[in-house]
Design a protein around this motif. Sequence first.
Motif, short mmCIF file in Angstrom:
data_model
loop_
_atom_site.label_atom_id
_atom_site.label_comp_id
_atom_site.label_asym_id
_atom_site.label_seq_id
_atom_site.Cartn_x
_atom_site.Cartn_y
_atom_site.Cartn_z
N GLY A 97 0.79 -1.22 0.00
CA GLY A 97 0.00 0.00 0.00
C GLY A 97 0.83 1.27 0.00
N GLY A 98 0.60 2.13 1.00
CA GLY A 98 1.22 3.44 1.01
C GLY A 98 2.57 3.50 1.70
N THR A 99 3.24 2.38 1.89
CA THR A 99 4.52 2.38 2.59
C THR A 99 5.66 2.85 1.68
OG1 THR A 99 5.07 0.12 1.95
CG2 THR A 99 3.74 0.40 3.94
N PHE A 100 6.82 3.05 2.28
CA PHE A 100 8.00 3.47 1.52
C PHE A 100 8.35 2.44 0.45
CE2 PHE A 100 12.63 3.16 0.96
CZ PHE A 100 12.90 4.42 0.44
N SER A 101 8.28 1.17 0.79
CA SER A 101 8.63 0.13 -0.18
C SER A 101 7.67 0.13 -1.36
CB SER A 101 8.65 -1.25 0.49
OG SER A 101 9.68 -1.31 1.46
N ALA A 102 6.38 0.37 -1.09
CA ALA A 102 5.42 0.45 -2.19
C ALA A 102 5.72 1.66 -3.07
CB ALA A 102 4.00 0.54 -1.63
N TRP A 103 6.10 2.76 -2.44
CA TRP A 103 6.46 3.96 -3.20
C TRP A 103 7.68 3.69 -4.07
CZ3 TRP A 103 10.93 7.07 -2.66
CH2 TRP A 103 10.89 8.27 -3.38
N MET A 104 8.65 2.95 -3.53
CA MET A 104 9.84 2.60 -4.31
C MET A 104 9.45 1.72 -5.50
SD MET A 104 12.67 3.94 -3.15
CE MET A 104 14.00 2.84 -3.70
N ALA A 105 8.49 0.83 -5.29
CA ALA A 105 8.06 -0.05 -6.38
C ALA A 105 7.43 0.76 -7.51
CB ALA A 105 7.08 -1.10 -5.86
N THR A 106 6.60 1.76 -7.17
CA THR A 106 5.96 2.55 -8.22
C THR A 106 6.96 3.44 -8.94
OG1 THR A 106 5.37 4.34 -6.68
CG2 THR A 106 3.73 2.59 -7.04
N PHE A 132 7.95 -0.34 -13.57
CA PHE A 132 6.58 -0.36 -13.06
C PHE A 132 5.63 0.05 -14.18
CE2 PHE A 132 2.81 0.84 -10.74
CZ PHE A 132 2.77 -0.07 -9.70
N PRO A 133 4.55 -0.70 -14.40
CA PRO A 133 3.67 -0.41 -15.54
C PRO A 133 2.95 0.93 -15.39
CG PRO A 133 2.70 -2.08 -14.11
CD PRO A 133 4.10 -1.86 -13.62
N ARG A 134 2.66 1.56 -16.53
CA ARG A 134 1.91 2.82 -16.57
C ARG A 134 0.74 2.72 -17.54
NH1 ARG A 134 4.24 7.44 -14.71
NH2 ARG A 134 3.40 8.69 -16.43
N GLU A 135 1.00 2.29 -18.77
CA GLU A 135 -0.05 2.21 -19.77
C GLU A 135 -1.12 1.19 -19.37
OE1 GLU A 135 3.14 2.29 -20.44
OE2 GLU A 135 3.32 4.18 -21.52
N GLY A 136 -2.37 1.56 -19.58
CA GLY A 136 -3.48 0.65 -19.33
C GLY A 136 -3.98 0.63 -17.90
N LEU A 137 -3.35 1.39 -17.01
CA LEU A 137 -3.75 1.35 -15.60
C LEU A 137 -5.14 1.95 -15.39
CD1 LEU A 137 -0.40 2.36 -13.85
CD2 LEU A 137 -1.38 0.07 -14.10
N LEU A 148 -3.56 3.95 -8.82
CA LEU A 148 -2.69 3.69 -9.97
C LEU A 148 -3.25 4.30 -11.26
CD1 LEU A 148 -1.68 -0.04 -9.41
CD2 LEU A 148 -0.32 2.01 -8.94
N ALA A 149 -4.57 4.46 -11.33
CA ALA A 149 -5.17 4.99 -12.56
C ALA A 149 -4.62 6.37 -12.89
CB ALA A 149 -6.69 5.03 -12.41
N VAL A 150 -4.27 7.14 -11.86
CA VAL A 150 -3.73 8.49 -12.08
C VAL A 150 -2.38 8.43 -12.79
CG1 VAL A 150 -3.04 10.63 -10.92
CG2 VAL A 150 -4.98 9.31 -10.05
N ARG A 151 -1.67 7.32 -12.65
CA ARG A 151 -0.35 7.20 -13.25
C ARG A 151 -0.40 6.92 -14.75
NH1 ARG A 151 3.85 6.21 -9.90
NH2 ARG A 151 4.87 4.96 -11.50
N ASP A 152 -1.57 6.59 -15.26
CA ASP A 152 -1.70 6.23 -16.67
C ASP A 152 -1.63 7.49 -17.53
OD1 ASP A 152 -2.46 5.36 -19.21
OD2 ASP A 152 -3.91 3.92 -18.41
N PRO A 153 -0.68 7.56 -18.47
CA PRO A 153 -0.59 8.76 -19.32
C PRO A 153 -1.82 8.97 -20.19
CG PRO A 153 0.90 7.04 -20.09
CD PRO A 153 0.39 6.59 -18.76
N ALA A 154 -2.63 7.92 -20.38
CA ALA A 154 -3.83 8.05 -21.20
C ALA A 154 -5.05 8.50 -20.40
CB ALA A 154 -4.14 6.71 -21.88
N ALA A 155 -4.92 8.63 -19.08
CA ALA A 155 -6.05 9.08 -18.27
C ALA A 155 -6.40 10.52 -18.62
CB ALA A 155 -5.71 8.96 -16.79
N GLY A 156 -7.67 10.78 -18.92
CA GLY A 156 -8.10 12.12 -19.33
C GLY A 156 -8.49 12.99 -18.15
N PRO A 157 -8.69 14.29 -18.40
CA PRO A 157 -9.07 15.22 -17.33
C PRO A 157 -10.34 14.83 -16.59
CG PRO A 157 -8.40 16.41 -19.31
CD PRO A 157 -8.47 14.97 -19.68
N ASP A 158 -11.32 14.26 -17.32
CA ASP A 158 -12.57 13.88 -16.67
C ASP A 158 -12.34 12.79 -15.62
OD1 ASP A 158 -13.89 15.69 -18.23
OD2 ASP A 158 -14.73 14.22 -19.63
#
Length: 223
Positions: A116-125, A130-135, A150-160
């Motif tokens: 989850g929100g731990t330091f190790s999880a942050w290091m993993a992201t 770490f995947p980005r597309e399709g999230l 994770l959806a926020v990390r997707d470069p294809a995520a739109g403003p809506d």
Amino acid sequence: MDRLAVDPDNDVRLAVSFRPELTEARRAAIDFTVSPLDRGDVDWVTAGIADQGVLHRAATSTHPLLRRAAARSPHLSPELLRLLAEDTDAVVHTHLAIHHPDTPQEVLMSVYARLGGTFSAWMATGHPRFPREGLAARYADHPNAIYRQLAVRDPAAGPDLIERLSHDPDVRTRQAAASDPRLPLPRLVEALALPEPASSAGANPALPPGEMAVVMDEAGVPA
């Protein structure tokens, strides 16, 4: 050595169990318990962190602390990396996610989901693999907030979608969306006035200079 291997204190037996001169059969004969919190601080493996012979001994051992120690090396061969990526020990996966540049995506995702929100999880992201597309398509509506973030990390995520996630029931998801430059400006300005996402919104690179000046004035930062 034989006497210490049957000492009443588990810490003593454990310390004996990862001695470099022991065979695997001798290690297996020692009754010891490894804590899930033990990182794998093994001096002789650390000293040989780039030595393929040492890494092979540790990575192929039945001793979890030796495998954890090997997983902290960025010098694992592809063969040993594959072996440790299939390990059932969660700490091994955590070390791979932090230390190895070629850690498989599925291992990175498993570490993130587990911690989850731990330091190790942050290091993993933050890992380059770490995947980005399709999230967004996979996780924007996931029942677990750890995945919705994770959806926020997707470069294809739109403003809506980013705006919708800025209203998410989960605070970390709202904060992730508030820091994203795709968040529409009216919602970004609105988020500045809300206690939980305010700091994330204040760090958003899309924040106009005028709004940024207001934030700095309210924080007492001299011009």
